[in-house]
Design a protein around this motif. Structure first.
Motif, PDB file in Angstrom:
ATOM      1  N   GLN A 153     -17.462 -13.402   9.214  1.00  0.00           N
ATOM      2  CA  GLN A 153     -18.225 -13.233  10.450  1.00  0.00           C
ATOM      3  C   GLN A 153     -17.358 -12.859  11.656  1.00  0.00           C
ATOM      4  O   GLN A 153     -17.884 -12.618  12.741  1.00  0.00           O
ATOM      5  CB  GLN A 153     -18.976 -14.530  10.758  1.00  0.00           C
ATOM      6  CG  GLN A 153     -19.936 -14.947   9.675  1.00  0.00           C
ATOM      7  CD  GLN A 153     -20.429 -16.375   9.830  1.00  0.00           C
ATOM      8  OE1 GLN A 153     -20.201 -17.033  10.841  1.00  0.00           O
ATOM      9  NE2 GLN A 153     -21.103 -16.870   8.822  1.00  0.00           N
ATOM     10  N   ALA A 154     -16.061 -12.796  11.471  1.00  0.00           N
ATOM     11  CA  ALA A 154     -15.148 -12.566  12.593  1.00  0.00           C
ATOM     12  C   ALA A 154     -15.229 -11.136  13.112  1.00  0.00           C
ATOM     13  O   ALA A 154     -15.439 -10.186  12.350  1.00  0.00           O
ATOM     14  CB  ALA A 154     -13.715 -12.870  12.169  1.00  0.00           C
ATOM     15  N   VAL A 155     -15.043 -10.984  14.402  1.00  0.00           N
ATOM     16  CA  VAL A 155     -15.023  -9.664  15.030  1.00  0.00           C
ATOM     17  C   VAL A 155     -13.790  -8.890  14.583  1.00  0.00           C
ATOM     18  O   VAL A 155     -13.861  -7.689  14.316  1.00  0.00           O
ATOM     19  CB  VAL A 155     -15.048  -9.806  16.572  1.00  0.00           C
ATOM     20  CG1 VAL A 155     -14.853  -8.454  17.241  1.00  0.00           C
ATOM     21  CG2 VAL A 155     -16.352 -10.443  17.014  1.00  0.00           C
ATOM     22  N   ALA A 156     -12.654  -9.569  14.483  1.00  0.00           N
ATOM     23  CA  ALA A 156     -11.406  -8.923  14.059  1.00  0.00           C
ATOM     24  C   ALA A 156     -10.677  -9.826  13.071  1.00  0.00           C
ATOM     25  O   ALA A 156     -10.380 -10.975  13.379  1.00  0.00           O
ATOM     26  CB  ALA A 156     -10.516  -8.631  15.259  1.00  0.00           C
ATOM     27  N   VAL A 157     -10.403  -9.285  11.891  1.00  0.00           N
ATOM     28  CA  VAL A 157      -9.647  -9.977  10.854  1.00  0.00           C
ATOM     29  C   VAL A 157      -8.396  -9.147  10.594  1.00  0.00           C
ATOM     30  O   VAL A 157      -8.482  -7.935  10.384  1.00  0.00           O
ATOM     31  CB  VAL A 157     -10.459 -10.117   9.550  1.00  0.00           C
ATOM     32  CG1 VAL A 157      -9.628 -10.778   8.466  1.00  0.00           C
ATOM     33  CG2 VAL A 157     -11.741 -10.887   9.797  1.00  0.00           C
ATOM     34  N   LEU A 168     -14.618  -5.712   6.242  1.00  0.00           N
ATOM     35  CA  LEU A 168     -13.796  -6.141   5.116  1.00  0.00           C
ATOM     36  C   LEU A 168     -14.678  -6.392   3.896  1.00  0.00           C
ATOM     37  O   LEU A 168     -14.370  -5.948   2.783  1.00  0.00           O
ATOM     38  CB  LEU A 168     -13.010  -7.408   5.487  1.00  0.00           C
ATOM     39  CG  LEU A 168     -12.156  -8.033   4.395  1.00  0.00           C
ATOM     40  CD1 LEU A 168     -11.130  -7.056   3.845  1.00  0.00           C
ATOM     41  CD2 LEU A 168     -11.472  -9.289   4.935  1.00  0.00           C
ATOM     42  N   VAL A 169     -15.800  -7.053   4.098  1.00  0.00           N
ATOM     43  CA  VAL A 169     -16.750  -7.312   3.010  1.00  0.00           C
ATOM     44  C   VAL A 169     -17.258  -5.987   2.434  1.00  0.00           C
ATOM     45  O   VAL A 169     -17.339  -5.825   1.211  1.00  0.00           O
ATOM     46  CB  VAL A 169     -17.922  -8.194   3.508  1.00  0.00           C
ATOM     47  CG1 VAL A 169     -19.028  -8.285   2.470  1.00  0.00           C
ATOM     48  CG2 VAL A 169     -17.413  -9.589   3.886  1.00  0.00           C
ATOM     49  N   HIS A 176     -15.617  -5.425  -5.801  1.00  0.00           N
ATOM     50  CA  HIS A 176     -15.158  -6.794  -5.588  1.00  0.00           C
ATOM     51  C   HIS A 176     -15.903  -7.452  -4.427  1.00  0.00           C
ATOM     52  O   HIS A 176     -15.281  -7.982  -3.505  1.00  0.00           O
ATOM     53  CB  HIS A 176     -13.652  -6.820  -5.297  1.00  0.00           C
ATOM     54  CG  HIS A 176     -12.813  -6.376  -6.441  1.00  0.00           C
ATOM     55  ND1 HIS A 176     -12.538  -7.179  -7.516  1.00  0.00           N
ATOM     56  CD2 HIS A 176     -12.216  -5.187  -6.692  1.00  0.00           C
ATOM     57  CE1 HIS A 176     -11.788  -6.519  -8.379  1.00  0.00           C
ATOM     58  NE2 HIS A 176     -11.580  -5.307  -7.898  1.00  0.00           N
ATOM     59  N   ALA A 177     -17.232  -7.401  -4.460  1.00  0.00           N
ATOM     60  CA  ALA A 177     -17.998  -8.079  -3.411  1.00  0.00           C
ATOM     61  C   ALA A 177     -17.505  -9.521  -3.354  1.00  0.00           C
ATOM     62  O   ALA A 177     -17.544 -10.233  -4.363  1.00  0.00           O
ATOM     63  CB  ALA A 177     -19.484  -8.027  -3.716  1.00  0.00           C
ATOM     64  N   THR A 230      -2.940  -9.608   0.102  1.00  0.00           N
ATOM     65  CA  THR A 230      -3.996  -9.244   1.026  1.00  0.00           C
ATOM     66  C   THR A 230      -5.285  -9.073   0.244  1.00  0.00           C
ATOM     67  O   THR A 230      -5.236  -8.662  -0.925  1.00  0.00           O
ATOM     68  CB  THR A 230      -3.641  -7.918   1.751  1.00  0.00           C
ATOM     69  OG1 THR A 230      -4.767  -7.455   2.504  1.00  0.00           O
ATOM     70  CG2 THR A 230      -3.228  -6.830   0.770  1.00  0.00           C
ATOM     71  N   PRO A 231      -6.441  -9.334   0.862  1.00  0.00           N
ATOM     72  CA  PRO A 231      -7.677  -9.066   0.133  1.00  0.00           C
ATOM     73  C   PRO A 231      -7.824  -7.571  -0.183  1.00  0.00           C
ATOM     74  O   PRO A 231      -8.483  -7.195  -1.147  1.00  0.00           O
ATOM     75  CB  PRO A 231      -8.777  -9.564   1.074  1.00  0.00           C
ATOM     76  CG  PRO A 231      -8.149  -9.583   2.426  1.00  0.00           C
ATOM     77  CD  PRO A 231      -6.702  -9.868   2.206  1.00  0.00           C
ATOM     78  N   LEU A 232      -7.157  -6.728   0.595  1.00  0.00           N
ATOM     79  CA  LEU A 232      -7.237  -5.283   0.363  1.00  0.00           C
ATOM     80  C   LEU A 232      -6.549  -4.871  -0.933  1.00  0.00           C
ATOM     81  O   LEU A 232      -6.766  -3.761  -1.423  1.00  0.00           O
ATOM     82  CB  LEU A 232      -6.644  -4.531   1.554  1.00  0.00           C
ATOM     83  CG  LEU A 232      -7.350  -4.772   2.889  1.00  0.00           C
ATOM     84  CD1 LEU A 232      -6.633  -4.046   4.012  1.00  0.00           C
ATOM     85  CD2 LEU A 232      -8.816  -4.386   2.830  1.00  0.00           C
TER      86      LEU A 232
END
Length: 169
Positions: free
Chosen positions: A127-131, A149-150, A158-159, A105-107
């Motif tokens: 740009q998504a409303v929900a990821v 998330l960004v 980790h930008a 996961t990116p997390l």
């Protein structure tokens, strides 16, 4: 991976500290995009897959794309500033990100020292409303906004590099 035991609690604390709202769904362990199809119906929005990659210069990349994207690895190298890309080893993933295959996961960037892994996010997800991503384990999925998330990735040093991910036909 024992040093990462408290990572999920830190993850939720950091989301709360940034005022980020998220949804969560507990589920049976899923290891593939195909196994996660039932989750897609329960949680509308963008669902992801993650590629842990290494380039020929020794750099590591965590690339997050829409679950249906067929990534062109040859074409991906140039836009992310990499040399020839290949899949990273599970033991390197565990050492750098504190997760195992199936739970990528990116997390997981919460566990990586800044500069050790370059996080790459497809521009449509940013740009998504929900990821929807795993919260460091593959028995749950959380949803949050792409911009959020960004923000949390940047908090951890980790930008993400946000790019249009080249696709195979």
């Amino acid at each position: 991976m024992s040093e990462y035991v408290d990572s999920e609690q830190r993850l939720y604390a950091d989301l709360a500290a940034l005022g980020i709202v998220w949804t969560a769904l507990e589920h049976v362990a899923v290891f593939t995009v195909e196994e996660s199809e039932v989750i897609h119906a329960a949680m509308p929005g963008a669902h992801t897959k993650n590629l842990f990659l290494k380039d020929s210069a020794g750099g590591y990349f965590l690339v997050t794309v829409d679950h249906a994207t067929r990534v062109d690895l040859k074409a991906l190298a140039a836009p992310i500033g990499a040399k020839k890309l290949s899949f990273g080893k599970a033991e390197d993933m565990a050492a750098l990100l504190g997760v195992s295959p199936g739970a990528v996961t990116p997390l997981a960037a919460i566990n990586a020292a800044p500069g050790t892994v370059r996080v790459v996010l497809d521009e449509t997800l940013a740009q998504a409303v929900a990821v929807h991503v795993h919260p460091l384990r593959n028995t749950a999925t959380i949803g949050l906004g792409g911009a959020d998330l960004v923000r949390v990735l940047a908090l951890w040093g980790h930008a993400p590099l946000i790019v249009a991910i080249p696709q195979r036909n």
